[in-house]
Scaffold this motif. Structure first.
Motif, mmCIF file in Angstrom:
data_model
loop_
_atom_site.group_PDB
_atom_site.id
_atom_site.type_symbol
_atom_site.label_atom_id
_atom_site.label_comp_id
_atom_site.label_asym_id
_atom_site.label_seq_id
_atom_site.Cartn_x
_atom_site.Cartn_y
_atom_site.Cartn_z
ATOM 1 N N GLY A 1 40.413 -17.995 -0.460
ATOM 2 C CA GLY A 1 39.659 -17.003 0.295
ATOM 3 C C GLY A 1 39.859 -17.188 1.781
ATOM 4 O O GLY A 1 40.505 -18.139 2.228
ATOM 5 N N ASP A 2 39.287 -16.276 2.568
ATOM 6 C CA ASP A 2 39.450 -16.299 4.020
ATOM 7 C C ASP A 2 38.448 -17.250 4.677
ATOM 8 O O ASP A 2 37.323 -17.426 4.189
ATOM 9 C CB ASP A 2 39.255 -14.895 4.595
ATOM 10 C CG ASP A 2 40.316 -13.926 4.086
ATOM 11 O OD1 ASP A 2 41.445 -14.380 3.828
ATOM 12 O OD2 ASP A 2 40.000 -12.727 3.944
ATOM 13 N N TYR A 3 38.858 -17.819 5.814
ATOM 14 C CA TYR A 3 37.950 -18.668 6.584
ATOM 15 C C TYR A 3 36.810 -17.847 7.192
ATOM 16 O O TYR A 3 35.674 -18.303 7.253
ATOM 17 C CB TYR A 3 38.701 -19.377 7.716
ATOM 18 C CG TYR A 3 39.729 -20.390 7.267
ATOM 19 C CD1 TYR A 3 39.632 -21.018 6.034
ATOM 20 C CD2 TYR A 3 40.803 -20.729 8.084
ATOM 21 C CE1 TYR A 3 40.566 -21.953 5.627
ATOM 22 C CE2 TYR A 3 41.745 -21.665 7.689
ATOM 23 C CZ TYR A 3 41.626 -22.274 6.463
ATOM 24 O OH TYR A 3 42.559 -23.196 6.071
ATOM 25 N N VAL A 4 37.125 -16.654 7.673
ATOM 26 C CA VAL A 4 36.130 -15.811 8.332
ATOM 27 C C VAL A 4 35.439 -14.944 7.289
ATOM 28 O O VAL A 4 36.095 -14.233 6.522
ATOM 29 C CB VAL A 4 36.781 -14.932 9.419
ATOM 30 C CG1 VAL A 4 35.745 -14.001 10.043
ATOM 31 C CG2 VAL A 4 37.435 -15.807 10.486
ATOM 32 N N GLN A 5 34.121 -15.011 7.259
ATOM 33 C CA GLN A 5 33.331 -14.261 6.293
ATOM 34 C C GLN A 5 32.133 -13.637 6.998
ATOM 35 O O GLN A 5 31.772 -14.020 8.117
ATOM 36 C CB GLN A 5 32.828 -15.190 5.172
ATOM 37 C CG GLN A 5 33.915 -15.854 4.356
ATOM 38 C CD GLN A 5 34.572 -14.908 3.377
ATOM 39 O OE1 GLN A 5 34.057 -13.826 3.092
ATOM 40 N NE2 GLN A 5 35.727 -15.310 2.841
ATOM 41 N N SER A 6 31.509 -12.700 6.327
ATOM 42 C CA SER A 6 30.239 -12.170 6.826
ATOM 43 C C SER A 6 29.119 -13.089 6.361
ATOM 44 O O SER A 6 29.238 -13.783 5.341
ATOM 45 C CB SER A 6 30.008 -10.757 6.298
ATOM 46 O OG SER A 6 29.809 -10.787 4.890
ATOM 47 N N ALA A 7 28.024 -13.077 7.112
ATOM 48 C CA ALA A 7 26.867 -13.875 6.699
ATOM 49 C C ALA A 7 26.337 -13.390 5.357
ATOM 50 O O ALA A 7 25.770 -14.169 4.583
ATOM 51 C CB ALA A 7 25.780 -13.802 7.763
ATOM 52 N N GLY A 8 26.548 -12.109 5.069
ATOM 53 C CA GLY A 8 26.090 -11.574 3.793
ATOM 54 C C GLY A 8 26.758 -12.245 2.613
ATOM 55 O O GLY A 8 26.086 -12.729 1.690
ATOM 56 N N PRO B 1 35.753 -11.328 15.797
ATOM 57 C CA PRO B 1 34.779 -10.228 15.799
ATOM 58 C C PRO B 1 33.351 -10.767 15.689
ATOM 59 O O PRO B 1 33.130 -11.825 15.101
ATOM 60 C CB PRO B 1 35.157 -9.447 14.546
ATOM 61 C CG PRO B 1 35.669 -10.502 13.609
ATOM 62 C CD PRO B 1 36.396 -11.498 14.473
ATOM 63 N N ALA B 2 32.423 -10.034 16.233
ATOM 64 C CA ALA B 2 31.026 -10.445 16.157
ATOM 65 C C ALA B 2 30.389 -10.020 14.842
ATOM 66 O O ALA B 2 29.393 -10.602 14.411
ATOM 67 C CB ALA B 2 30.243 -9.863 17.332
ATOM 68 N N SER B 3 30.966 -9.002 14.210
ATOM 69 C CA SER B 3 30.417 -8.534 12.938
ATOM 70 C C SER B 3 31.544 -8.063 12.037
ATOM 71 O O SER B 3 32.658 -7.782 12.500
ATOM 72 C CB SER B 3 29.414 -7.396 13.160
ATOM 73 O OG SER B 3 30.067 -6.266 13.716
ATOM 74 N N ILE B 4 31.249 -8.001 10.753
ATOM 75 C CA ILE B 4 32.216 -7.572 9.744
ATOM 76 C C ILE B 4 31.555 -6.504 8.881
ATOM 77 O O ILE B 4 30.391 -6.642 8.480
ATOM 78 C CB ILE B 4 32.658 -8.761 8.861
ATOM 79 C CG1 ILE B 4 33.391 -9.811 9.705
ATOM 80 C CG2 ILE B 4 33.545 -8.291 7.718
ATOM 81 C CD1 ILE B 4 33.778 -11.050 8.926
ATOM 82 N N ASP B 5 32.283 -5.443 8.617
ATOM 83 C CA ASP B 5 31.740 -4.377 7.775
ATOM 84 C C ASP B 5 31.514 -4.891 6.355
ATOM 85 O O ASP B 5 32.379 -5.550 5.768
ATOM 86 C CB ASP B 5 32.695 -3.185 7.734
ATOM 87 C CG ASP B 5 32.781 -2.466 9.083
ATOM 88 O OD1 ASP B 5 31.814 -2.575 9.857
ATOM 89 O OD2 ASP B 5 33.810 -1.816 9.336
ATOM 90 N N LYS C 1 26.924 -10.330 10.423
ATOM 91 C CA LYS C 1 27.454 -11.226 11.446
ATOM 92 C C LYS C 1 28.676 -11.979 10.914
ATOM 93 O O LYS C 1 28.709 -12.400 9.757
ATOM 94 C CB LYS C 1 26.387 -12.226 11.891
ATOM 95 C CG LYS C 1 25.305 -11.618 12.777
ATOM 96 C CD LYS C 1 24.332 -12.694 13.245
ATOM 97 C CE LYS C 1 23.283 -12.108 14.182
ATOM 98 N NZ LYS C 1 22.315 -13.144 14.640
ATOM 99 N N ALA C 2 29.668 -12.153 11.793
ATOM 100 C CA ALA C 2 30.889 -12.869 11.412
ATOM 101 C C ALA C 2 30.714 -14.360 11.678
ATOM 102 O O ALA C 2 30.144 -14.763 12.698
ATOM 103 C CB ALA C 2 32.078 -12.333 12.195
ATOM 104 N N LEU C 3 31.219 -15.159 10.764
ATOM 105 C CA LEU C 3 31.103 -16.610 10.898
ATOM 106 C C LEU C 3 32.281 -17.296 10.214
ATOM 107 O O LEU C 3 33.033 -16.677 9.454
ATOM 108 C CB LEU C 3 29.777 -17.104 10.312
ATOM 109 C CG LEU C 3 29.394 -16.671 8.884
ATOM 110 C CD1 LEU C 3 30.153 -17.445 7.820
ATOM 111 C CD2 LEU C 3 27.894 -16.839 8.662
#
Length: 467
Positions: free
Chosen positions: A233-240, A266-270, A305-307
């Motif tokens: 999977g990807d390192y960058v994920q949404s908090a959701g 990015p600060a957020s992810i769809d 939020k992106a994290l």
């Protein structure tokens, strides 16, 4: 001469010998010294000596493998140590260690101990030792090092003596062809040094996998052997997906800036609106799972939020969402990121091993059996579990292995709660587990500081055991 490179010195001597100007005589000698494990043995005792001393002090009922572990011997010591004693005459009867000729065994161990002790003062000539002892220790990794030294003497021949120093002149020879040389014109009139494949040259250290990479490959092979498939999977994920999908409340301290790396670009992810609605329903009142939820108002902006992912469980959650009615046994090994202060047991970037069993008949005994099988294949057959709490599994258990006579916790596991799986479209139980790779590496490699795994010390890395 001022030359420090022995290859140049030997090469120059060989060139003079080929011209008939000198005669070269060589004398080879071998010396013995203690290697890393040998130095440890000199200070704390040979492995077989320590186990033999324990046998002499222990009562007959305690002279078992379990008694050996209880005495503080590590698993990677016990097997080889008992094997060494078996070669000397110790045998196992009804699970207990026994011997018929204690005097002979003690004498052999004393001879080996004397050999190691005598080398503690420094390197010595091989000729001063019993060749059988040297042969024995050469077969044991890391105890002794044998160095072969060749001494060369040059003597002028009659032709060499006939040459006067005033007749000598410096001639520049090219010993290495480089791209820069070929791109210019100097090589056309240059004198090239003959290439001698028999000339002495230093032996380069061979390459080997980094211990962490070797451990990852070993773990991967164990899970594949057990019938699992690997996912990534990807390192960058949404908090959701990283938090809310696992039923971690939005008020949980682990979600703060002090514990999680949130991104600004990015600060957020769809996130799919349907997933946001489902998570909101689950968190606020439990949706249709029979749970009351956490209450309050679900913050959809917080969920977007992106994290940097804080665990690899997000990979398995996404896998279930994409395959809600497809049975699977999958695992993943990947990097995760947390706001940790660097010390001997913590790093802000580390690896996690996780996996799931997603099928209609998945249950807790199946989970425990799977984990026991995994650790047994990794060399730790003594495994136990104890009740624990995690917000996204119920029941939850922590996994412990017996190490140095003590139980060491290595990871968490359990059955995903309905609040996790039902919003993903799954109606089956899901056995899940996660563990830190670095902690397992410290256990296997015998390290006390996690930072040693990543220090760019080639000597230390070369001395680490090959996994």
């Amino acid at each position: 001469t001022g030359w420090s490179d022995q290859v140049h010195v030997a090469g120059a001597g060989t060139t003079l010998a080929e011209a008939g100007l000198v005669e070269i005589s060589e004398t080879a000698s071998r010396t013995v010294s203690l290697a890393g494990e040998g130095e440890k043995a000199a200070s704390s005792g040979l492995l077989e000596a320590r186990i033999w001393d324990w046998m002499q002090d222990a009562v007959a009922a305690d002279r078992t493998m379990q008694g050996l572990f209880a005495a503080g011997f590590e698993r990677h010591e016990a097997g080889p140590g008992v094997g060494l004693l078996k070669a000397l005459g110790v045998r196992v009867e009804s699970g207990s260690f026994v011997s018929d000729d204690d005097a002979s065994i003690a004498a052999a161990i004393a001879s080996r101990t004397s050999f190691i002790t005598s080398l503690a003062s420094g390197r010595q000539s091989e000729e001063s030792f019993d060749l059988d002892l040297i042969g024995h220790f050469r077969g044991r990794k890391g105890l002794i090092a044998i160095e072969e030294t060749t001494s060369r003497e040059w003597q002028l021949t009659k032709a060499g003596k006939a040459i006067k120093s005033n007749d000598l002149k410096d001639v520049e020879q090219i010993g290495q062809v480089t791209p820069e040389l070929l791109q210019g014109e100097d090589w056309k009139n240059a004198e090239f040094k003959p290439f001698d494949v028999n000339a002495p040259a230093p032996i380069p250290a061979g390459g080997r996998p980094h211990p962490m990479q070797a451990l990852i490959e070993r773990i991967r092979s164990v899970f594949l052997e057990m019938g699992f498939s690997e996912i990534e999977g990807d390192y960058v994920q949404s908090a959701g997906w990283n938090m809310d999908a696992l039923y971690i409340p939005q008020s949980n301290p682990a979600r703060t800036m002090q514990d999680t790396f949130y991104l600004t670009e990015p600060a957020s992810i769809d996130v799919e609106p349907t997933m946001l609605d489902l998570w909101a329903s689950v968190h606020e009142h439990g949706h249709d799972t029979g749970s009351r939820g956490w209450g309050g108002t679900f913050d959809r902006e917080e969920a977007c939020k992106a994290l940097l992912r804080t665990h690899t469980t997000v990979n398995t959650i996404r896998h279930i969402a994409q395959n809600p009615d497809v049975p699977c046994r999958v695992f993943g090994i990947g990097r995760v990121f947390r706001q940790e202060t660097i010390d001997r047991t913590h790093l802000p970037e580390f690896h996690q091993i996780e996996g799931i069993i997603h099928e209609p008949d998945a249950n807790l005994p199946m989970l425990i059996t799977t984990l026991k099988t995994f650790y047994a294949k990794m060399g730790y057959p003594d495994v136990r579990v104890r009740p624990a709490y995690f917000p996204y599994t119920e029941p939850s258990v922590e996994v412990e292995v017996l190490w140095r006579g003590e139980w060491l916790e290595l990871g968490g596991s359990g059955i995903f709660r309905p609040e996790v799986t039902e919003p993903l479209g799954s109606e089956w139980p899901v056995c899940a587990w996660g563990m830190g790779l670095e902690r397992l590496a410290m256990l296997i490699l015998g390290l006390d500081d996690i930072r040693e795994l990543y220090q760019p010390d080639l000597t230390r890395l070369q001395d680490m055991p090959i996994l």
